[in-house]
Design an enzyme around this catalytic site. Structure first.
Site, mmCIF file in Angstrom:
data_model
loop_
_atom_site.group_PDB
_atom_site.id
_atom_site.type_symbol
_atom_site.label_atom_id
_atom_site.label_comp_id
_atom_site.label_asym_id
_atom_site.label_seq_id
_atom_site.Cartn_x
_atom_site.Cartn_y
_atom_site.Cartn_z
ATOM 1 N N ASN A 158 14.142 -0.342 7.351
ATOM 2 C CA ASN A 158 12.975 -0.260 6.453
ATOM 3 C C ASN A 158 12.944 1.050 5.670
ATOM 4 O OD1 ASN A 158 12.019 1.653 8.259
ATOM 5 N ND2 ASN A 158 9.953 0.828 8.328
ATOM 6 N N LYS A 183 15.013 -6.607 4.850
ATOM 7 C CA LYS A 183 15.380 -5.581 5.841
ATOM 8 C C LYS A 183 16.771 -5.809 6.437
ATOM 9 C CE LYS A 183 10.664 -4.405 7.215
ATOM 10 N NZ LYS A 183 9.684 -4.315 8.313
ATOM 11 N N LYS A 207 0.828 -1.205 0.000
ATOM 12 C CA LYS A 207 0.000 0.000 0.000
ATOM 13 C C LYS A 207 0.864 1.257 0.000
ATOM 14 C CE LYS A 207 -3.796 -2.264 2.213
ATOM 15 N NZ LYS A 207 -4.405 -2.397 0.887
ATOM 16 N N SER A 208 2.187 1.068 0.040
ATOM 17 C CA SER A 208 3.073 2.231 0.157
ATOM 18 C C SER A 208 2.946 3.201 -1.013
ATOM 19 C CB SER A 208 4.526 1.768 0.322
ATOM 20 O OG SER A 208 4.653 1.092 1.548
ATOM 21 N N ASN A 219 7.633 -16.269 22.495
ATOM 22 C CA ASN A 219 7.799 -16.676 21.099
ATOM 23 C C ASN A 219 7.830 -18.198 21.004
ATOM 24 O OD1 ASN A 219 8.269 -16.004 18.309
ATOM 25 N ND2 ASN A 219 10.330 -16.828 18.561
ATOM 26 N N GLY A 249 5.992 -13.081 19.609
ATOM 27 C CA GLY A 249 6.828 -13.118 18.412
ATOM 28 C C GLY A 249 8.220 -12.606 18.733
ATOM 29 N N ALA A 250 9.175 -12.935 17.878
ATOM 30 C CA ALA A 250 10.550 -12.457 18.079
ATOM 31 C C ALA A 250 11.266 -12.347 16.736
ATOM 32 C CB ALA A 250 11.304 -13.404 19.019
ATOM 33 N N GLY A 251 10.514 -11.993 15.703
ATOM 34 C CA GLY A 251 11.088 -11.836 14.372
ATOM 35 C C GLY A 251 11.529 -10.400 14.128
ATOM 36 N N GLY A 252 11.724 -10.070 12.855
ATOM 37 C CA GLY A 252 12.232 -8.747 12.487
ATOM 38 C C GLY A 252 11.341 -7.614 12.960
HETATM 39 P P1 NDP Z 1 9.462 -12.853 10.759
HETATM 40 O O1 NDP Z 1 9.341 -13.905 9.719
HETATM 41 O O2 NDP Z 1 10.792 -12.215 11.000
HETATM 42 O O3 NDP Z 1 8.993 -13.459 12.181
HETATM 43 C C1 NDP Z 1 7.801 -14.196 12.280
HETATM 44 C C2 NDP Z 1 7.470 -14.429 13.750
HETATM 45 O O4 NDP Z 1 6.199 -15.084 13.823
HETATM 46 C C3 NDP Z 1 8.456 -15.330 14.479
HETATM 47 O O5 NDP Z 1 8.561 -14.903 15.819
HETATM 48 C C4 NDP Z 1 7.770 -16.704 14.393
HETATM 49 O O6 NDP Z 1 8.136 -17.593 15.438
HETATM 50 C C5 NDP Z 1 6.332 -16.301 14.563
HETATM 51 N N1 NDP Z 1 5.366 -17.270 14.001
HETATM 52 C C6 NDP Z 1 5.136 -17.531 12.687
HETATM 53 N N2 NDP Z 1 4.138 -18.426 12.559
HETATM 54 C C7 NDP Z 1 3.729 -18.748 13.827
HETATM 55 C C8 NDP Z 1 2.739 -19.607 14.342
HETATM 56 N N3 NDP Z 1 1.963 -20.343 13.542
HETATM 57 N N4 NDP Z 1 2.580 -19.685 15.688
HETATM 58 C C9 NDP Z 1 3.362 -18.926 16.513
HETATM 59 N N5 NDP Z 1 4.330 -18.093 16.071
HETATM 60 C C10 NDP Z 1 4.501 -17.991 14.740
HETATM 61 O O7 NDP Z 1 8.357 -11.768 10.386
HETATM 62 P P2 NDP Z 1 8.351 -10.224 10.797
HETATM 63 O O8 NDP Z 1 8.716 -10.132 12.240
HETATM 64 O O9 NDP Z 1 9.149 -9.441 9.822
HETATM 65 O O10 NDP Z 1 6.825 -9.809 10.580
HETATM 66 C C11 NDP Z 1 5.782 -10.265 11.442
HETATM 67 C C12 NDP Z 1 4.474 -9.696 10.962
HETATM 68 O O11 NDP Z 1 4.425 -8.296 11.207
HETATM 69 C C13 NDP Z 1 4.315 -9.881 9.448
HETATM 70 O O12 NDP Z 1 3.134 -10.576 9.224
HETATM 71 C C14 NDP Z 1 4.294 -8.478 8.896
HETATM 72 O O13 NDP Z 1 3.324 -8.352 7.864
HETATM 73 C C15 NDP Z 1 3.871 -7.638 10.095
HETATM 74 N N6 NDP Z 1 4.412 -6.268 10.014
HETATM 75 C C16 NDP Z 1 3.530 -5.215 10.005
HETATM 76 C C17 NDP Z 1 3.985 -3.927 9.930
HETATM 77 C C18 NDP Z 1 3.012 -2.791 9.920
HETATM 78 O O14 NDP Z 1 3.403 -1.661 9.589
HETATM 79 N N7 NDP Z 1 1.766 -3.009 10.300
HETATM 80 C C19 NDP Z 1 5.431 -3.602 9.868
HETATM 81 C C20 NDP Z 1 6.276 -4.774 9.918
HETATM 82 C C21 NDP Z 1 5.762 -6.051 9.969
HETATM 83 P P3 NDP Z 1 9.517 -18.461 15.352
HETATM 84 O O15 NDP Z 1 10.604 -17.509 15.772
HETATM 85 O O16 NDP Z 1 9.304 -19.559 16.301
HETATM 86 O O17 NDP Z 1 9.656 -18.896 13.922
#
Ligand code: NDP
Length: 277
Positions: free
Chosen positions: A87, A66, A16-17, A151, A127-130
């Protein structure tokens, strides 16, 4: 010729950017072009370099680039260094790249706009991702009483706690440890919603008046927000407002003026609104 900006991702067709930055430019009376560019998975840097050579002034970066953007910058903001993810890129006249991360600021700005207090509150981030790496510092800057991180892969939460504990009271818990605990705000920072699933959270997490917020927006947030509502959350929000606010901050970094974001989440939401909101 108008200044050129772009968002790089893969996939990026859903972004949507371009719409958002086009509207910011209109509101701020700025002349610029903003496009979405799908970089090959093994060709992010080449794709950005070609854009810079063609006159690109700045860029946004989304999944999965990123971290690569972070590694390619000569200079980083403190929050980008901390998140190890960029970003927002600024291409300087001397050929170097400056990198920032506006995700966390975007979330905090949206929570503030919604009247959700953070100081002295109990916050759960799942969660603990990016994305979570980007929001932890700005959330801790708001002085919550405690921020709990849970997480699926517990060790990743523990690593983040080691990195961010100097910034505030952050703890890594397993999902089992959450049973019987309550929070004022529960943030879903996982991508579980994109596959229609939910993180395994226990019932009874929400204090009276508590809110739930999913970083994911649109229909993919519906399962988590429906669960939160039925588990006692008073208010539930998807990440559309965060998307708007992080984009506004990127626009400010590039153009020196922060656009008015009033009404933009609703404007964008007309095409993404989850059925339950
Ligand atoms: P990553 O792929 O880096 O991390 C994903 C995270 O989700 C990990 O912690 C992973 O756990 C966890 N996960 C995935 N599937 C499951 C599940 N079924 N059950 C439990 N935990 C799960 O993604 P990002 O951190 O980059 O992004 C996360 C979300 O945030 C995305 O969907 C993105 O669209 C959204 N986002 C929204 C933004 C906004 O402006 N609104 C900005 C940035 C991101 P594990 O470590 O165990 O794999």
């Amino acid at each position: 010729m108008s200044d050129r900006y772009a968002v790089f991702g893969n996939p990026v067709h859903h972004s949507k950017s371009p719409r958002l930055h086009g509207e910011f430019a209109r509101r701020c009376r700025q002349e610029l072009r903003y496009e979405a560019i799908e970089a090959p998975l093994d060709g992010f840097l080449d794709s950005v370099r070609a854009f810079v050579a063609a006159g690109g002034r700045g860029a946004n970066v989304t999944v999965p680039f990123k971290e690569q953007a972070h590694a390619a910058c000569r200079e980083l903001s403190e929050r980008a260094r901390e998140a190890e993810a960029v970003n927002t890129l600024v291409f300087r006249a001397d050929g170097s790249w400056y990198g920032d991360n506006t995700d966390g600021l975007g979330l905090v700005a949206d929570l503030r706009a919604k009247g959700i207090a953070l100081a002295g509150r109990q916050i759960l981030v799942v969660g603990a991702g990016g994305a979570v790496r980007g929001i932890l510092g700005p959330l801790l800057d708001e002085a919550p009483a405690r921020l709990v991180l849970a997480n699926r892969s517990h060790h990743k939460a523990q690593l983040l706690v080691q990195r961010f504990s100097r910034r505030g009271p952050v703890e890594a818990w397993t999902f089992e440890q959450l049973a019987g605990e309550t929070f004022d705000l529960v943030v879903n920072g996982t991508s579980a919603g994109l596959s229609g699933t939910l993180p395994p959270l226990p019932a009874g997490l929400f204090r009276p008046g508590a809110c739930a917020y999913d970083l994911v927006y649109g229909p993919a947030s519906a399962a988590f927000l429906r669960w939160a509502k039925s588990s006692g959350a008073e208010a539930v929000y998807d990440g559309l407002g965060m998307l708007v606010e992080q984009a506004a901050e990127a626009f400010r970094i590039w153009r020196g003026v922060r656009p008015d974001t009033q009404g933009l989440a609703a404007w964008l939401g007309n095409e993404t609104k989850p059925a339950i909101l």
